[in-house]
Design a protein around this motif. Structure first.
Motif, PDB file in Angstrom:
ATOM      1  N   LEU A   1      10.186   3.433   8.636  1.00  0.00           N
ATOM      2  CA  LEU A   1      10.877   3.471   7.350  1.00  0.00           C
ATOM      3  C   LEU A   1      11.219   4.905   6.945  1.00  0.00           C
ATOM      4  CD1 LEU A   1       9.133   1.015   4.866  1.00  0.00           C
ATOM      5  CD2 LEU A   1      11.481   0.903   5.661  1.00  0.00           C
ATOM      6  N   ALA A   2      12.370   5.080   6.316  1.00  0.00           N
ATOM      7  CA  ALA A   2      12.774   6.399   5.816  1.00  0.00           C
ATOM      8  C   ALA A   2      12.113   6.642   4.467  1.00  0.00           C
ATOM      9  CB  ALA A   2      14.292   6.473   5.692  1.00  0.00           C
ATOM     10  N   THR A   3      10.937   7.262   4.495  1.00  0.00           N
ATOM     11  CA  THR A   3      10.190   7.589   3.278  1.00  0.00           C
ATOM     12  C   THR A   3       9.707   9.033   3.396  1.00  0.00           C
ATOM     13  OG1 THR A   3       7.937   7.072   4.053  1.00  0.00           O
ATOM     14  CG2 THR A   3       9.317   5.204   3.332  1.00  0.00           C
ATOM     15  N   PRO A   4       9.189   9.618   2.315  1.00  0.00           N
ATOM     16  CA  PRO A   4       8.667  10.985   2.396  1.00  0.00           C
ATOM     17  C   PRO A   4       7.298  11.090   3.043  1.00  0.00           C
ATOM     18  CG  PRO A   4       8.681  10.214   0.112  1.00  0.00           C
ATOM     19  CD  PRO A   4       9.237   9.108   0.937  1.00  0.00           C
TER      20      PRO A   4
ATOM     21  N   ILE B   1       0.838  -1.203   0.000  1.00  0.00           N
ATOM     22  CA  ILE B   1       0.000   0.000   0.000  1.00  0.00           C
ATOM     23  C   ILE B   1       0.871   1.251   0.000  1.00  0.00           C
ATOM     24  CG2 ILE B   1      -1.811   1.260   1.236  1.00  0.00           C
ATOM     25  CD1 ILE B   1      -2.545  -1.547   2.494  1.00  0.00           C
ATOM     26  N   LEU B   2       1.912   1.245   0.825  1.00  0.00           N
ATOM     27  CA  LEU B   2       2.858   2.359   0.843  1.00  0.00           C
ATOM     28  C   LEU B   2       3.458   2.573  -0.543  1.00  0.00           C
ATOM     29  CD1 LEU B   2       4.843   4.428   2.103  1.00  0.00           C
ATOM     30  CD2 LEU B   2       6.285   2.470   2.757  1.00  0.00           C
ATOM     31  N   GLY B   3       3.878   1.484  -1.194  1.00  0.00           N
ATOM     32  CA  GLY B   3       4.484   1.602  -2.514  1.00  0.00           C
ATOM     33  C   GLY B   3       3.550   2.241  -3.522  1.00  0.00           C
ATOM     34  N   ALA B   4       2.295   1.810  -3.548  1.00  0.00           N
ATOM     35  CA  ALA B   4       1.327   2.360  -4.499  1.00  0.00           C
ATOM     36  C   ALA B   4       1.077   3.840  -4.243  1.00  0.00           C
ATOM     37  CB  ALA B   4       0.020   1.573  -4.420  1.00  0.00           C
ATOM     38  N   ALA B   5       0.918   4.214  -2.974  1.00  0.00           N
ATOM     39  CA  ALA B   5       0.658   5.621  -2.645  1.00  0.00           C
ATOM     40  C   ALA B   5       1.879   6.489  -2.937  1.00  0.00           C
ATOM     41  CB  ALA B   5       0.255   5.731  -1.174  1.00  0.00           C
ATOM     42  N   TRP B   6       3.054   5.989  -2.604  1.00  0.00           N
ATOM     43  CA  TRP B   6       4.295   6.728  -2.856  1.00  0.00           C
ATOM     44  C   TRP B   6       4.485   6.956  -4.356  1.00  0.00           C
ATOM     45  CZ3 TRP B   6       9.594   4.822  -0.453  1.00  0.00           C
ATOM     46  CH2 TRP B   6      10.591   5.791  -0.699  1.00  0.00           C
ATOM     47  N   GLU B   7       4.198   5.939  -5.165  1.00  0.00           N
ATOM     48  CA  GLU B   7       4.319   6.063  -6.619  1.00  0.00           C
ATOM     49  C   GLU B   7       3.418   7.172  -7.159  1.00  0.00           C
ATOM     50  OE1 GLU B   7       5.859   4.967 -10.409  1.00  0.00           O
ATOM     51  OE2 GLU B   7       6.428   4.168  -8.445  1.00  0.00           O
ATOM     52  N   GLN B   8       2.174   7.225  -6.671  1.00  0.00           N
ATOM     53  CA  GLN B   8       1.248   8.248  -7.161  1.00  0.00           C
ATOM     54  C   GLN B   8       1.646   9.647  -6.681  1.00  0.00           C
ATOM     55  OE1 GLN B   8      -0.995   7.725  -9.560  1.00  0.00           O
ATOM     56  NE2 GLN B   8      -0.114   5.655  -9.523  1.00  0.00           N
ATOM     57  N   ALA B   9       2.117   9.732  -5.440  1.00  0.00           N
ATOM     58  CA  ALA B   9       2.587  11.026  -4.949  1.00  0.00           C
ATOM     59  C   ALA B   9       3.796  11.499  -5.756  1.00  0.00           C
ATOM     60  CB  ALA B   9       2.944  10.920  -3.467  1.00  0.00           C
TER      61      ALA B   9
ATOM     62  N   ALA C   1      10.293   1.685  -6.453  1.00  0.00           N
ATOM     63  CA  ALA C   1      10.654   0.375  -5.880  1.00  0.00           C
ATOM     64  C   ALA C   1      12.087   0.334  -5.356  1.00  0.00           C
ATOM     65  CB  ALA C   1      10.413  -0.731  -6.909  1.00  0.00           C
ATOM     66  N   PRO C   2      13.097   0.804  -6.108  1.00  0.00           N
ATOM     67  CA  PRO C   2      14.465   0.728  -5.572  1.00  0.00           C
ATOM     68  C   PRO C   2      14.638   1.505  -4.275  1.00  0.00           C
ATOM     69  CG  PRO C   2      14.500   1.137  -7.941  1.00  0.00           C
ATOM     70  CD  PRO C   2      13.087   1.311  -7.499  1.00  0.00           C
ATOM     71  N   ARG C   3      13.986   2.657  -4.155  1.00  0.00           N
ATOM     72  CA  ARG C   3      14.115   3.442  -2.925  1.00  0.00           C
ATOM     73  C   ARG C   3      13.406   2.775  -1.753  1.00  0.00           C
ATOM     74  NH1 ARG C   3      12.063   9.066  -5.031  1.00  0.00           N
ATOM     75  NH2 ARG C   3      11.407   7.766  -6.789  1.00  0.00           N
ATOM     76  N   LEU C   4      12.277   2.160  -2.034  1.00  0.00           N
ATOM     77  CA  LEU C   4      11.556   1.457  -0.974  1.00  0.00           C
ATOM     78  C   LEU C   4      12.375   0.258  -0.492  1.00  0.00           C
ATOM     79  CD1 LEU C   4       9.144   0.889   0.810  1.00  0.00           C
ATOM     80  CD2 LEU C   4       7.948  -0.087  -1.168  1.00  0.00           C
ATOM     81  N   ILE C   5      12.946  -0.490  -1.416  1.00  0.00           N
ATOM     82  CA  ILE C   5      13.755  -1.651  -1.032  1.00  0.00           C
ATOM     83  C   ILE C   5      14.993  -1.211  -0.265  1.00  0.00           C
ATOM     84  CG2 ILE C   5      15.163  -3.529  -1.959  1.00  0.00           C
ATOM     85  CD1 ILE C   5      13.050  -3.712  -4.239  1.00  0.00           C
ATOM     86  N   ASP C   6      15.649  -0.136  -0.729  1.00  0.00           N
ATOM     87  CA  ASP C   6      16.823   0.366  -0.004  1.00  0.00           C
ATOM     88  C   ASP C   6      16.453   0.793   1.418  1.00  0.00           C
ATOM     89  OD1 ASP C   6      18.615  -0.079  -2.053  1.00  0.00           O
ATOM     90  OD2 ASP C   6      18.502   1.959  -2.847  1.00  0.00           O
TER      91      ASP C   6
ATOM     92  N   ALA D   1      11.622 -12.511  -0.993  1.00  0.00           N
ATOM     93  CA  ALA D   1      12.164 -12.917  -2.288  1.00  0.00           C
ATOM     94  C   ALA D   1      12.662 -11.714  -3.074  1.00  0.00           C
ATOM     95  CB  ALA D   1      11.105 -13.671  -3.084  1.00  0.00           C
ATOM     96  N   THR D   2      11.944 -10.607  -2.985  1.00  0.00           N
ATOM     97  CA  THR D   2      12.339  -9.393  -3.690  1.00  0.00           C
ATOM     98  C   THR D   2      13.632  -8.821  -3.119  1.00  0.00           C
ATOM     99  OG1 THR D   2      10.045  -8.905  -4.274  1.00  0.00           O
ATOM    100  CG2 THR D   2      11.579  -7.052  -4.286  1.00  0.00           C
ATOM    101  N   LEU D   3      13.765  -8.833  -1.796  1.00  0.00           N
ATOM    102  CA  LEU D   3      15.012  -8.389  -1.176  1.00  0.00           C
ATOM    103  C   LEU D   3      16.166  -9.308  -1.578  1.00  0.00           C
ATOM    104  CD1 LEU D   3      14.019  -7.404   2.484  1.00  0.00           C
ATOM    105  CD2 LEU D   3      14.332  -5.909   0.515  1.00  0.00           C
ATOM    106  N   MET D   4      15.915 -10.616  -1.634  1.00  0.00           N
ATOM    107  CA  MET D   4      16.952 -11.560  -2.042  1.00  0.00           C
ATOM    108  C   MET D   4      17.432 -11.252  -3.448  1.00  0.00           C
ATOM    109  SD  MET D   4      16.748 -15.741  -2.360  1.00  0.00           S
ATOM    110  CE  MET D   4      16.525 -16.026  -0.605  1.00  0.00           C
TER     111      MET D   4
END
Length: 293
Positions: free
Chosen positions: A57-60, A22-30, A126-131, A253-256
């Protein structure tokens, strides 16, 4: 104080895996709209819900105060209903089984409601969220554990049971032990003759289920030595992964795949739920899928 009408709000719900989607989807739209990102955590003020995990998490994102948030009401033992407390735009996910492109038509002032379980909902960030996930802090003990796991090649096997068995029988669906055995046989045929690290929310149950498996198995006990974030990192420390039908598995799996020098073998279950969906927009194209029954 900024009004959430000038930004995109994600209504956060579920366990950590779903919260991240959910965070990823909202962050993408913002990001697309170049507007503020807000998170509504009112769901977690209802008794009996899981913990709100993504605030560290370090996000905006800015987490809305209770006075700015929606109301959330429990309507039965399994469902919490979000209730808007003022007029505003709402984007409701209509089909949880596939990516819907209409999300890219939302405007500032919209609250996103749904689980948005696909990387297609957040390709840019996605790369920033994973980092941000990989940079979550570790205690000295956690760092020692993670360093050891990363230094010892192994297959990560995740078998989720727990709350999946708490729903009515007709809706129960878990990746079976037969699926796990077939997946382990497949990894062997691919040349990965490695020890197996088993992660589960029901370790005693899966220990019995895997009693006949002829492989070195280490059951990762949930003894509190790893936080939930560093448990994800521990799952991602493997050389290959056999997933459960769990969003927590997906993130591990995505982090791996993110940290691996070569593309790891990832095996996922199909169907994903009792309804029979294959979750084609969730499972990555390069992952192998096996019948989960």
């Amino acid at each position: 104080m900024n009004s959430r009408r000038d930004g995109i709000t994600g209504y956060i719900a579920g366990g950590l895996g779903n919260q991240l989607f959910i965070l990823g989807a909202a962050w993408e739209q913002a990001e697309r709209l170049r507007c503020p990102l807000y998170l509504d955590a009112s769901h977690f003020r209802v008794e009996g819900t899981r913990g709100f995990e993504i605030d560290a998490l370090a996000t905006p994102a800015r987490i809305l105060d209770p006075s700015e948030s929606w109301r959330s009401l429990r309507i039965n033992s399994e469902r919490v209903l979000p209730l808007p407390n003022r007029l505003g735009r709402v984007y409701l996910e209509r089909d949880a089984d596939r990516f819907t492109e209409t999300i890219d038509q939302v405007r500032s002032g919209t609250t996103l409601v749904g689980y948005f379980q696909s990387r297609k909902y957040f390709p840019t960030i996605a790369p920033r969220l994973i980092d941000a996930m990989l940079e979550m802090p570790e205690t000295a003990q956690e760092s020692r554990i993670l360093d050891r796991l990363r230094a010892e090649p192994a297959i990560t096997l995740h078998l989720r049971r727990g709350d999946y068995l708490a729903v009515p029988t007709e809706r129960q669906f878990i990746a079976s032990v037969d699926y796990a055995k077939r997946a382990l046989a497949l990894t062997r045929s691919l040349g990965l003759d490695l020890p197996v690290r088993v992660f589960s929310d029901s370790v005693d149950l899966v220990r019995d289920e895997l009693a006949g498996v002829e492989a070195p198995i280490q059951f990762m006990e949930d003894d509190g030595s790893l936080s939930i974030w560093n448990t994800l990192k521990a799952m991602a420390a493997g050389t290959a992964m056999i997933m459960s039908n769990s969003s927590f598995s997906w993130w591990a799996a995505t982090l791996m795949a993110h940290r691996a020098q070569t593309r790891p073998v990832v095996i996922g279950p199909r169907p994903w739920t009792s309804s029979g969906t294959a979750k084609a927009d969730l499972l990555e194209a390069e992952w192998i899928t096996l019948d989960a029954r």
